[in-house]
Design an enzyme around this catalytic site. Structure first.
Site, PDB file in Angstrom:
ATOM      1  N   GLU A  71       0.816  -1.213   0.000  1.00  0.00           N
ATOM      2  CA  GLU A  71       0.000   0.000   0.000  1.00  0.00           C
ATOM      3  C   GLU A  71       0.849   1.262   0.000  1.00  0.00           C
ATOM      4  O   GLU A  71       0.522   2.244  -0.674  1.00  0.00           O
ATOM      5  CB  GLU A  71      -0.963   0.005   1.190  1.00  0.00           C
ATOM      6  N   HIS A 140     -10.428  -5.627   9.143  1.00  0.00           N
ATOM      7  CA  HIS A 140     -11.005  -5.430   7.813  1.00  0.00           C
ATOM      8  C   HIS A 140     -12.379  -4.751   7.889  1.00  0.00           C
ATOM      9  O   HIS A 140     -13.170  -4.863   6.955  1.00  0.00           O
ATOM     10  CB  HIS A 140     -11.175  -6.772   7.092  1.00  0.00           C
TER      11      HIS A 140
END
Length: 340
Positions: A71, A140
């Site tokens: 990321e 998540h």
């Protein structure tokens, strides 16, 4: 008249939230060759939640690019591409993972325009699937939009409808500054009216989803939908609730909130992120610091997420974030207290 009614033209189709976002990406890529999409599994797989779909087959692997699971690296690539004149649209697979890209987004993308006196800009869009309700547990399922709304130089959006998912994404791609769009995962399959043409929903403009006279309920993303459902139940109990969908939390449309509170004299702010230091605290402070404070007949109530990581257990997961019943109960208590 609710502003949502005003913005919907007569000839419209029905698409899902994910389809609407995909159509926006396709129209932006067709109109401007500088626009390209990249991220983890956005190519052949079609995106973790199916948003990019068949775009790799329509635009090729040079413009729909699968990336490694890094990321920070892909956020840095987006910043670099934007500075050189490209219009990157980056998808982070789960918004939780944007924590790994904070340095590039917060310390670089947000600040470059200011540090170079406006001679450089970073026109990049980051799409971030977020929120709870899918049984994906603590790493998540977070709602981190307030973290980024704290940073000058970033724009932070939370569309709640397919119409806004398309129109706000196109507006974000046009914007010369970095824009983060938090898309709640439970919204991807919801359907609504979406015009075929490329249209824009202005950034920083809230929508009044339902007019009312007794209380103002402010929410965004999936909480705006829950607030609308709660408002219908409240109406059956004789309570008229006005529902404001923020759509954009930075910049925030304080004018619309203030005008509503002047009318209803009560304010309930609903958000899925952790209640402490959240969007509700900022809105409450803005009201308290303004002349609108004098119009209140009862204290402002914040209804936010629990001060805990999102649990895996489905019962606890649901209990960790505001639900429709919670909004009805809080609004009822607030109106009754104001009447006492």
């Amino acid at each position: 008249m609710p502003s949502d009614t005003l913005e919907a033209p007569a000839a419209i189709r029905e698409l899902s939230y994910a389809e609407a976002a995909r159509e926006a990406l396709a129209q932006a890529m067709e109109a401007d060759e500088r626009v390209f999409l990249f991220g983890e599994d956005v190519g052949v797989y079609g995106g973790a939640f199916g948003v990019s779909g068949d775009l790799v087959h329509r635009f090729g692997t040079d413009r729909v690019i699968d990336t490694p699971i890094s990321e920070l690296g892909i956020a840095g690539a987006a910043v670099g591409a934007a500075i050189t004149g490209m219009r990157p649209v980056l998808e982070i697979q789960f918004s939780d993972f944007v924590t790994l890209a904070m340095e590039q987004i917060v310390n670089q993308a947000a600040k470059i325009r200011f540090m170079f006196g406006g001679k450089a800009s970073v026109p990049m869009v980051v799409r971030l699937p977020g929120g709870s309700g899918t049984g994906a547990a603590a790493q998540h399922s977070q709602s981190l939009e307030a973290w980024f709304a704290h940073v000058p130089g970033l724009k932070v959006l939370q569309p709640s409808t397919p119409y806004d998912a398309k129109g706000m994404l196109l507006a974000a791609i046009d914007d010369p500054n970095p824009v983060l769009i938090f898309e709640h995962k439970l919204l991807y399959k919801t359907k609504g009216h979406v015009p075929a043409e490329a249209y824009r929903v202005p950034i920083g403009q809230a929508a009044i989803r339902r007019e009312g006279a007794d209380i103002t309920i402010v929410g965004s993303s999936i909480m705006a939908l829950k607030a609308q459902a709660a408002a219908e139940r409240l109406a059956a109990e004789g309570i008229s609730a006005e529902v404001i969908d923020l759509r954009s939390i930075r910049p925030i449309d304080f004018t619309t909130i203030a005008e509503s509170v002047r009318k209803t004299h009560r304010l309930l702010v609903v958000y899925e992120g952790v209640k402490t230091m959240g969007i509700g605290a900022e809105i409450s402070a803005m009201i308290a610091e303004s002349e609108v404070f004098d119009f209140l007949d009862a204290p402002i109530i914040r209804l936010g997420g629990a001060d805990a990581p999102i649990p895996y257990n489905p019962v606890l997961e649901k209990a960790a974030v505001p639900q429709e019943d919670d909004i009805v109960a809080a609004a009822t208590n607030l109106v009754r207290r104001g009447e006492a």
